[in-house]
Write an enzyme that holds these catalytic residues in place. Structure first.
Site, mmCIF file in Angstrom:
data_model
loop_
_atom_site.group_PDB
_atom_site.id
_atom_site.type_symbol
_atom_site.label_atom_id
_atom_site.label_comp_id
_atom_site.label_asym_id
_atom_site.label_seq_id
_atom_site.Cartn_x
_atom_site.Cartn_y
_atom_site.Cartn_z
ATOM 1 N N SER A 228 0.847 -1.199 0.000
ATOM 2 C CA SER A 228 0.000 0.000 0.000
ATOM 3 C C SER A 228 0.876 1.241 0.000
ATOM 4 O O SER A 228 2.040 1.188 0.415
ATOM 5 C CB SER A 228 -0.858 0.033 1.263
ATOM 6 O OG SER A 228 -0.047 0.312 2.388
ATOM 7 N N ASP A 229 0.328 2.345 -0.447
ATOM 8 C CA ASP A 229 1.009 3.600 -0.161
ATOM 9 C C ASP A 229 0.873 3.823 1.349
ATOM 10 O O ASP A 229 0.018 3.222 2.007
ATOM 11 C CB ASP A 229 0.418 4.759 -0.966
ATOM 12 C CG ASP A 229 1.414 5.924 -1.056
ATOM 13 O OD1 ASP A 229 2.386 5.953 -0.256
ATOM 14 O OD2 ASP A 229 1.229 6.807 -1.904
ATOM 15 N N TRP A 230 1.720 4.708 1.889
ATOM 16 C CA TRP A 230 1.861 4.811 3.348
ATOM 17 C C TRP A 230 0.553 5.276 4.023
ATOM 18 O O TRP A 230 0.165 6.431 3.904
ATOM 19 C CB TRP A 230 3.048 5.712 3.668
ATOM 20 C CG TRP A 230 4.319 4.930 3.898
ATOM 21 C CD1 TRP A 230 5.192 5.095 4.940
ATOM 22 C CD2 TRP A 230 4.855 3.851 3.114
ATOM 23 N NE1 TRP A 230 6.222 4.175 4.844
ATOM 24 C CE2 TRP A 230 6.044 3.408 3.741
ATOM 25 C CE3 TRP A 230 4.437 3.173 1.973
ATOM 26 C CZ2 TRP A 230 6.816 2.346 3.259
ATOM 27 C CZ3 TRP A 230 5.213 2.115 1.477
ATOM 28 C CH2 TRP A 230 6.374 1.721 2.113
ATOM 29 N N GLY A 231 -0.111 4.342 4.668
ATOM 30 C CA GLY A 231 -1.379 4.658 5.312
ATOM 31 C C GLY A 231 -2.578 4.404 4.420
ATOM 32 O O GLY A 231 -3.700 4.790 4.754
ATOM 33 N N GLY A 232 -2.378 3.738 3.293
ATOM 34 C CA GLY A 232 -3.454 3.552 2.320
ATOM 35 C C GLY A 232 -4.463 2.467 2.672
ATOM 36 O O GLY A 232 -5.574 2.462 2.154
#
Ligand code: BGC
Length: 817
Positions: A228-232
């Site tokens: 995931s993108d960071w925090g996605g």
């Protein structure tokens, strides 16, 4: 073990030996930049790091310096996939030197609008070129045993509300424009990871979107990890039942115990968890982080510094685009030539863009350094002309002393609530960041001190840029105490565009003031991050007088080189650009300098397009992009003609903001509609021009070198296009021969006016002719059929046009399919 079947059977065994809790633990990061290990099965720790223009490593600061590559747009501008491949190998070598196994790049979103904040980080407005360059990068990285991560899948092409924006894009456009580069990097490049983006596509956030299953995994056969993108990853069940494999960063997140529970109560099949774990183990095997599995390739060795610098210098020059060169002003022979170097960017150059792509280079050769080295100190005169940076510059050894150790730099202490010292260190720079550091949990105060000494007389400003609670003192006097938190939804705002607080101090050369900054971090458990800059601003006396000084310097020199560009507050990850104009005063500086010296070279140091209202008044104009740490040397090479500027523009530049086809990047009611469909970039420019619309300032594919060319008659044989290319000038040169396709006969399918289908880079000696040969791929004729949900070739007549930009194409050559 190398054989795939045996490896997969081996992974079966490992999966069976793990409990549900052990498996689920592996699906969320162990920290900001690491994955969990599992000693029971011989799984080591995988370290990941950004990114597209260098490998930062686990620290976000100067202590672990990195090679700073030219920005990805500059690499695409070189059109040179062999060098991009070598740069990928450098990325791998840098990664291994820093203990990193996964590079979080390349960024292959499309340069849909010039306002996109991460424009510099992407390759091109053209999907084919983006895919070809990105694939060379992926292959280069992975050939040296490091994983590449094409990102952000998909339609993350602008930054406004990037966490939530819902991009509405039709099936065909998605396939032909936005998915196409990913497809190539997966199918041909064999990427080991893909990063899912924050945004939604057609109503579903990407970490839960079916596009992860198909086309990515099922149709393209992607067998790697979707990170995931960071925090996605936001929803335990929806993300777990989708094809999202790994949630970053960790250790907190919505999976963990909640996912174990969801499996136990039947909301998530355990097979879904197993599939994700299998992919992570497969990745670990490839990287050499899993006992019993042979790594995919031998691991890269670190490169010697000279080899890094040489490749980066060559790459920067080969990406520079010479837009204009009236009367052959460039190159300029050094010898006794005097040069006025003007503009703040010459001294405070932007080698790279802001945000997660940022690295901390060991050195940056500024344009002023490079030009001084090439032309000799006695021949070079510098004047800033106009103030062009609104940010505070980090305190460093040139202007600041650590009051505790007496060394150049600043001093940092982390204190707990009782004043106990948790961390105490000397630092070289006031640009400070700690991400996911466990010490943050018990830190009440981060204190930074530095003794600032003025290098010259003047009115300086001292202060900081950061988000949250700060207290700032100058010589013991309180200047500021409070909470700085402007509106903004992006949690990464602190490192993207933090607000500044600065206070004037009038100093004489050598005079010192003691500075002290206190920051009280309010650490969110899911995002333990502290980031701010402790710094100063240089004096800038009287704007009119400074401008006059620059004009006089220009008038008194043989050649004037004026360096202009964007700043971090105008162009960075985390927000889109408000406009495309250069910062205030820079256009006037260019005009005044060009009027004062007919031999003026304008150097544009921006990541993406800017408006050049003086284009016709400037004899020579060179675009450098963000050219990386060897910027100044590369620029000097180009100015003196030691090398030819090799770039051809990979994205159209407009003459006016009003002409830009896709201006609006702000979602309406949460949605952003890609209404232009297939007509992204030059395709839309050409469509409008055919209807009487304006021409761009710089057409796609354009760029000059230092010799002249003539292209002969092109020929088509099957899908092979060839054209003789003659260097009619006096020195060896590089040409990028571009092949575009269009439909001529009646077509039932709407197609762009024309589209790039291939190109060849040729290097030819003076007076000689080379044959540029381009083999078109069958895909270049195809379109995505929404009726069949498949690629189809429409029979009929196609036209091939060959040239050196979309504005300089030869006659169409027809062929029938
Ligand atoms: C960016 C990613 C990056 C990640 C980790 C995110 O904000 O969108 O490109 O890899 O942060 O730094």
């Amino acid at each position: 073990m190398t054989d795939t079947t045996t490896t997969e059977q081996f992974l079966d065994g490992l999966l069976e030996s793990l409990s549900l809790e052990q498996k689920v633990r592996l699906l969320t990061g162990a920290s900001f930049w690491t994955l969990h290990d599992e000693p029971q099965i011989g799984l080591g720790t995988i370290v990941v790091s950004d990114g597209p223009a260098g490998i930062r490593g686990q620290l976000w600061d100067e202590r672990d310096a990195s090679a700073n590559l030219p920005s990805p747009t500059a690499l695409a501008a070189s059109w040179d996939v062999d060098r991009v491949h070598r740069l990928g190998q450098l990325i791998a070598a840098e990664a291994r030197r820093k203990g990193v196994g996964v590079a979080l790049g390349p960024t292959v979103n499309i340069q849909r609008s010039p306002r996109g904040g991460r424009h510099f980080e992407a390759y091109s407005e053209d999907p084919w070129l983006s895919g070809v360059v990105g694939t060379a990068f992926v292959k280069g990285v992975q050939s040296c045993g490091v994983a590449a991560t094409p990102k952000h899948y998909v339609a993350n092409d602008s930054e406004t509300d990037r966490m939530t924006v819902d991009v509405h894009v039709d099936e065909r456009t998605l396939r032909e424009v936005y998915l196409a580069p990913f497809e190539r990097m997966v199918v041909e490049g064999g990427a080991w990871l893909v990063m899912s983006s924050y945004n939604s596509v057609n109503g579903v956030t990407m970490t839960e979107n079916d596009l992860l299953r198909s086309p990515l995994k099922e149709e393209w056969g992607f067998d790697g990890v979707v990170v995931s993108d960071w925090g996605g990853v936001r929803d335990t069940v929806a993300a777990a039942t989708s094809a999202q494999d790994l949630a970053m960063p960790g250790p907190q997140g919505v999976w963990g115990a909640a996912l174990v529970e969801a499996v136990r109560n039947g909301q998530v099949p355990e097979a879904d968890v197993d599939e994700k774990v299998r992919r992570i183990l497969r990745l670990a095997g490839r990287l050499g982080d899993l006992d019993g599995v042979e790594p995919a390739t031998p691991v890269a060795e670190p490169w010697p510094q000279e080899r890094i610098d040489a490749l980066l210098r060559e790459a920067a020059a080969d990406g520079m685009v010479l837009v204009r060169n009236e009367g052959g002003l460039l190159p300029v022979a050094p010898g006794s030539t005097t040069v006025a170097v003007l503009g703040q960017h010459a001294r405070i150059a932007r080698s790279q863009g802001g945000g997660s792509a940022t690295v901390f280079p060991q050195h940056v050769v500024t344009p002023l350094d490079g030009i001084t080295e090439a032309f000799g100190e006695q021949n070079v005169r510098f004047a800033p002309g106009v103030r062009s940076s609104e940010s505070v510059l980090p305190l460093d050894g040139r202007v600041s002393t650590d009051p505790v150790t007496g060394e150049g730099g600043v001093h940092v202490r982390f204190l707990d609530a009782d004043g106990g010292i948790l961390l105490d260190e000397h630092r070289l720079s006031g640009r400070l960041a700690w991400l996911g550091d466990p010490v943050l949990g018990s830190t009440a105060v981060v204190e930074v001190t530095g003794d600032f000494t003025a290098p010259a007389d003047g009115e300086y400003a001292v202060g900081f840029a950061g988000l949250g609670l700060f207290r700032f003192e100058v010589d013991g006097e309180l200047k500021s105490d409070g909470l700085f938190f402007p509106e903004g939804t992006d949690p990464f705002m602190a490192f993207l565009n933090p607000p500044k607080q600065s206070f004037p101090v009038t100093l004489r050369a050598g005079q010192t003031v003691s500075l002290r900054l206190e920051h009280r971090p309010q650490v969110q458990p899911e995002l333990a991050a502290v980031m701010f800059t402790f710094g100063y601003e240089e004096p800038f006396a009287d704007p009119d007088a400074e401008l006059q000084r620059a004009v006089e310097a220009a008038a008194g020199a043989d050649v004037a080189v004026v360096v202009v560009g964007t700043t971090e507050t105008l162009e960075s990850e985390g927000f889109d650009r408000v406009g495309l104009r250069l910062p205030d005063g820079q256009d006037a500086l260019v005009r005044r300098v060009a009027a004062a010296n007919p031999r003026t070279v304008v150097v544009v140091n921006s990541g993406g397009p800017v408006i050049l209202p003086w284009l016709e008044e400037a004899p020579a104009v060179l675009l450098t992009w963000f050219p990386g740490q060897e910027m100044g040397g590369a620029l000097a090479d180009v100015l003196t003609g030691a090398v030819e500027p090799g770039g051809r523009i990979p994205t159209t530049w407009a003459a006016d903001e009003e002409d830009v086809p896709v201006w609006q990047v702000e979602p309406v009611d949460g949605a952003l509609h890609y209404e232009e469909k297939l007509n992204v970039g030059y395709r839309e420019w050409l469509r409008r021009q055919a209807l009487g619309g304006p021409a761009p300032a710089i057409p796609f594919g354009h760029g000059l070198g230092y010799t002249s060319w003539s292209l002969g008659e092109a020929a088509v044989d099957g899908l092979v296009v060839s054209v003789p290319v003659t260097n009619t000038g006096e020195r060896a040169g590089k040409q990028v021969v571009q092949v575009y396709l269009s439909r001529v006969s009646e077509s039932a399918i709407e197609r762009p006016v024309l589209w790039l289908a291939g190109y060849a880079v040729v290097r030819v000696q003076p007076g000689e002719t080379a044959v540029a040969t381009v083999e078109l791929e069958p895909r270049s004729l195809q379109y995505w059929s929404v009726d069949d949900h498949a690629w189809r070739t429409e029979p009929g007549t196609y036209a091939v046009r060959v040239g050196t930009s979309v504005a300089t194409l030869g006659n169409p050559l027809e062929f029938t399919v």
